[in-house]
Each structure stands twice: as C-alpha cells, then as structure tokens.
Design a protein around this motif. Sequence first.
Motif, short mmCIF file in Angstrom:
data_model
loop_
_atom_site.label_atom_id
_atom_site.label_comp_id
_atom_site.label_asym_id
_atom_site.label_seq_id
_atom_site.Cartn_x
_atom_site.Cartn_y
_atom_site.Cartn_z
N MET A 43 24.83 36.56 41.78
CA MET A 43 25.46 37.47 40.53
C MET A 43 26.89 36.73 40.29
SD MET A 43 26.18 41.76 40.51
CE MET A 43 25.03 41.46 41.88
N ARG A 44 27.94 36.54 41.18
CA ARG A 44 28.89 35.96 41.03
C ARG A 44 28.62 34.61 40.25
NH1 ARG A 44 31.52 32.31 43.38
NH2 ARG A 44 30.38 32.35 45.38
N GLU A 45 27.83 33.96 41.04
CA GLU A 45 27.69 32.43 40.66
C GLU A 45 27.03 32.36 39.35
OE1 GLU A 45 25.60 30.89 44.12
OE2 GLU A 45 27.49 30.14 44.72
N GLN A 46 26.04 33.34 38.91
CA GLN A 46 25.23 33.46 37.83
C GLN A 46 26.33 33.47 36.58
OE1 GLN A 46 22.70 36.41 38.38
NE2 GLN A 46 20.84 35.22 39.04
N GLN A 47 27.39 34.07 36.63
CA GLN A 47 28.52 34.37 35.55
C GLN A 47 29.46 33.31 35.99
OE1 GLN A 47 29.73 38.39 35.68
NE2 GLN A 47 28.08 39.37 36.25
N GLY A 48 29.25 32.43 36.26
CA GLY A 48 30.31 31.08 36.66
C GLY A 48 31.60 31.73 37.04
N ILE A 49 31.61 32.60 38.05
CA ILE A 49 32.93 33.39 38.42
C ILE A 49 33.22 32.48 40.08
CG2 ILE A 49 34.28 35.44 38.95
CD1 ILE A 49 32.59 36.75 36.97
N LYS A 54 35.63 48.12 42.24
CA LYS A 54 36.31 46.88 41.66
C LYS A 54 35.54 45.87 41.25
CE LYS A 54 40.88 48.60 43.44
NZ LYS A 54 41.94 48.26 44.47
N LEU A 55 34.64 45.58 42.48
CA LEU A 55 33.64 44.59 42.07
C LEU A 55 32.78 44.78 41.06
CD1 LEU A 55 33.17 43.77 45.92
CD2 LEU A 55 34.31 42.26 44.42
N ALA A 56 32.27 45.85 40.86
CA ALA A 56 31.47 46.28 39.69
C ALA A 56 32.32 45.93 38.37
CB ALA A 56 30.99 47.58 39.86
N ILE A 57 33.50 46.63 38.42
CA ILE A 57 34.22 46.25 37.09
C ILE A 57 34.44 44.66 36.97
CG2 ILE A 57 36.46 46.42 35.98
CD1 ILE A 57 36.26 49.26 37.22
N ALA A 58 34.85 44.00 37.92
CA ALA A 58 35.15 42.70 37.83
C ALA A 58 33.84 41.82 37.39
CB ALA A 58 35.74 42.15 39.18
N LEU A 59 32.65 42.10 37.94
CA LEU A 59 31.39 41.53 37.51
C LEU A 59 30.85 42.31 36.45
CD1 LEU A 59 30.14 41.13 41.08
CD2 LEU A 59 30.65 39.38 39.70
N ASP A 60 31.28 43.54 35.92
CA ASP A 60 30.63 43.78 34.60
C ASP A 60 29.16 44.23 34.98
OD1 ASP A 60 30.75 44.97 32.11
OD2 ASP A 60 29.95 43.28 31.24
N VAL A 61 29.09 45.14 36.08
CA VAL A 61 27.60 45.49 36.39
C VAL A 61 27.90 46.70 36.96
CG1 VAL A 61 26.84 43.39 37.14
CG2 VAL A 61 27.76 44.65 38.82
N PRO A 62 26.82 47.68 36.87
CA PRO A 62 26.83 49.22 37.37
C PRO A 62 27.03 48.98 38.85
CG PRO A 62 24.77 48.72 36.13
CD PRO A 62 25.45 47.37 36.35
N MET A 63 27.83 50.12 39.28
CA MET A 63 28.21 50.11 40.94
C MET A 63 27.03 50.31 41.55
SD MET A 63 30.79 52.60 42.43
CE MET A 63 30.89 52.62 44.35
#
Length: 75
Positions: A1-7, A41-50
């Motif tokens: 998920m993180r990598e897919q978003q380029g983060i 916090k991770l959900a917000i950072a990744l813009d995904v539902p908790m």
Amino acid sequence: MREQQGISQSELAARAGTSIRYVRALEKGRKRKPSAELLYKLAIALDVPMETFMQHQPEEHDNFYYEREANRALL
C-alpha cells in the motif's frame, strides 16, 4: 500500500508521528499489535479507511487457520 502510493518508509513514519524503525518492524511482521491510535494515524497518512488494517490475520495456532485449511483441502 505504501509503496503503491510512492511513499517512503521515512515519509510514512513522519506523517504518522512514529519512527522509521517502527514502520520497518510493522512491515516485516516483527510488530504484530500496533495501537489503535497508531493504526488511525497510519490510515490518515495513507489516506485509507482504518478498517483496511482490521482484517483478521490468522496464525498457524489459530483454530480459524486449521478450519480454513481443512476447508480448502475439501475443495
């Protein structure tokens, strides 16, 4: 998920207010039970539902794991 978003791990850690070391440990499965606050916090950072993080992850000693494997064997 993180990598897919380029983060990067360091960017995710900064966004979530945690350490890069902790992010690495989570991704490698060395930290298994993060707090609900950190998941939020991770959900917000990744813009995904908790709820993304709330899926059951069976372990080999779980009865659910054995039942699932038994059901697969029946197919």
